[in-house]
Enzyme design. Structure first.
Site, PDB file in Angstrom:
ATOM      1  N   GLY A 147       0.757  -1.333  -0.109  1.00 25.93           N
ATOM      2  CA  GLY A 147      -0.072  -0.050  -0.087  1.00 25.93           C
ATOM      3  C   GLY A 147       0.526   0.970   0.054  1.00 25.93           C
ATOM      4  N   THR A 148       1.880   1.248  -0.276  1.00 30.27           N
ATOM      5  CA  THR A 148       2.674   2.336  -0.763  1.00 30.27           C
ATOM      6  C   THR A 148       2.186   3.215  -1.331  1.00 30.27           C
ATOM      7  OG1 THR A 148       4.214   1.358  -2.005  1.00 30.27           O
ATOM      8  CG2 THR A 148       4.890   1.808   0.252  1.00 30.27           C
ATOM      9  N   ASN A 149       1.593   2.813  -1.936  1.00 32.85           N
ATOM     10  CA  ASN A 149       0.176   4.132  -3.675  1.00 32.85           C
ATOM     11  C   ASN A 149      -0.493   4.697  -3.035  1.00 32.85           C
ATOM     12  OD1 ASN A 149       1.725   4.340  -6.700  1.00 32.85           O
ATOM     13  ND2 ASN A 149       1.944   2.247  -6.189  1.00 32.85           N
TER      14      ASN A 149
ATOM     15  N   ILE B  36      -7.294  -9.123 -11.926  1.00 29.97           N
ATOM     16  CA  ILE B  36      -7.939  -8.936 -13.134  1.00 29.97           C
ATOM     17  C   ILE B  36      -9.299  -8.807 -12.848  1.00 29.97           C
ATOM     18  CG2 ILE B  36      -8.369  -9.005 -15.824  1.00 29.97           C
ATOM     19  CD1 ILE B  36      -5.116  -8.518 -14.720  1.00 29.97           C
ATOM     20  N   LEU B  37      -9.828  -7.433 -13.333  1.00 26.89           N
ATOM     21  CA  LEU B  37     -11.398  -6.598 -13.702  1.00 26.89           C
ATOM     22  C   LEU B  37     -11.921  -7.335 -14.608  1.00 26.89           C
ATOM     23  CD1 LEU B  37     -11.252  -3.212 -11.819  1.00 26.89           C
ATOM     24  CD2 LEU B  37     -11.751  -5.041 -10.727  1.00 26.89           C
TER      25      LEU B  37
ATOM     26  N   HIS C 235       0.593   1.134 -13.725  1.00 25.22           N
ATOM     27  CA  HIS C 235       2.001   0.248 -13.748  1.00 25.22           C
ATOM     28  C   HIS C 235       3.212   0.469 -13.454  1.00 25.22           C
ATOM     29  CE1 HIS C 235       2.889  -3.811 -15.239  1.00 25.22           C
ATOM     30  NE2 HIS C 235       3.865  -3.427 -16.512  1.00 25.22           N
TER      31      HIS C 235
HETATM   32  C1  GAR Z   1       3.829  -1.168  -7.161  1.00 29.35           C
HETATM   33  O1  GAR Z   1       4.751  -1.307  -7.945  1.00 29.35           O
HETATM   34  C2  GAR Z   1       2.703  -1.317  -8.846  1.00 29.35           C
HETATM   35  O2  GAR Z   1       3.031  -0.111  -9.217  1.00 29.35           O
HETATM   36  C3  GAR Z   1       2.893  -2.584  -9.028  1.00 29.35           C
HETATM   37  O3  GAR Z   1       2.585  -3.192  -7.435  1.00 29.35           O
HETATM   38  C4  GAR Z   1       2.868  -2.824  -6.415  1.00 29.35           C
HETATM   39  C5  GAR Z   1       2.497  -2.391  -5.685  1.00 29.35           C
HETATM   40  O4  GAR Z   1       3.013  -1.730  -4.615  1.00 29.35           O
HETATM   41  N1  GAR Z   1       1.309  -2.896  -9.571  1.00 29.35           N
HETATM   42  C6  GAR Z   1       1.831  -3.629 -10.565  1.00 29.35           C
HETATM   43  O5  GAR Z   1       2.312  -4.377 -10.968  1.00 29.35           O
HETATM   44  C7  GAR Z   1       0.058  -3.775 -11.376  1.00 29.35           C
HETATM   45  N2  GAR Z   1       0.759  -4.835 -12.338  1.00 29.35           N
HETATM   46  P1  GAR Z   1       2.039  -1.202  -3.225  1.00 29.35           P
HETATM   47  O6  GAR Z   1       1.114  -2.387  -2.460  1.00 29.35           O
HETATM   48  O7  GAR Z   1       3.424  -0.436  -2.227  1.00 29.35           O
HETATM   49  O8  GAR Z   1       1.388   0.505  -3.748  1.00 29.35           O
END
Ligand code: GAR
Length: 197
Positions: free
Chosen positions: A12-14, A93-94, A110
């Site tokens: 969940g950093t994003n 995938i949705l 992505h």
């Molecule tokens: C992130 O790097 C995101 O871009 C990637 O998973 C990670 C999640 O990190 N998403 C994908 O690869 C989607 N195809 P987070 O949980 O710390 O946000």
């Protein structure tokens, strides 16, 4: 002000970048009203709870099928009056039911410069390992709209990141997050919210 629903599967950093952007006023045309995970016990849920945001877990195995999972996710978002959905490290995938209900209102981040290293099977560290294996010197992150094609919807924002000679998938993942993902995701979400409101 639009209601934002966030879908997560991991650390969940994003999501944290979106919460921080909400707190410092970068994200001002939308408000996160719920965070839903398809995995139990992930740290993203703690981040949401710490920020006082409603959370839920919806498991595909409890829904019985991919279609039922999709409908459960859609119904939950609609019950929370969600206007736009952000996939912040959501690794499922949705399906059609969800995409139809939120057409042009679903945003994904992505960790590569689409159309490189994307599509089915490219997620998380695998994306960065593929970039290193190919030998590209520049990678980055892409925010795009979600449609029926995996990572194939309209591109909203991209940011490039240089690859270092001694990078591993882990160091590259971290730098792409810091230099690109955590910046462009909140910016793109704000831009979409301000256009739709
Ligand atoms: C992130 O790097 C995101 O871009 C990637 O998973 C990670 C999640 O990190 N998403 C994908 O690869 C989607 N195809 P987070 O949980 O710390 O946000």
């Amino acid at each position: 002000m639009l209601n934002i629903g966030v879908l997560v599967s991991g650390g969940g950093t994003n999501l944290q970048a979106l919460i921080d952007a909400q707190n410092n006023g970068i994200l001002k045309s939308g408000k996160i009203v719920t965070v839903v995970s398809n995995k139990e016990g992930v740290y993203a849920l703690e981040r949401a709870k710490n920020a006082g945001i409603n959370t839920n877990v919806i498991l595909k195995r409890e829904c019985g099928s991919s279609e039922a999972f999709d409908v459960a996710l859609r119904d939950y978002m609609q019950n929370k009056n969600v206007d736009i959905v952000v996939l912040a490290g959501f690794l499922a995938i949705l399906g059609k039911q969800f995409i139809d209900a939120y057409r042009d209102r679903i945003v994904n981040i992505h960790p590569s410069l689409i159309p490189s290293f994307c599509g089915d099977g490219f997620y998380g560290l695998k994306v960065h390992q593929a970039a290193l294996d190919y030998g590209v010197k520049v990678t980055g992150a892409t925010v795009h709209l979600v449609n029926e094609i995996t990572d194939g919807g309209k591109i909203l924002m991209q940011k490039a990141v240089y690859i270092n000679e001694d990078d591993t998938a882990e160091t590259l993942q971290r730098r792409v997050m810091e230099e690109a993902e955590w910046k462009i995701l909140p910016e793109a979400v704000e831009k979409l919210c301000s256009t739709l409101k």
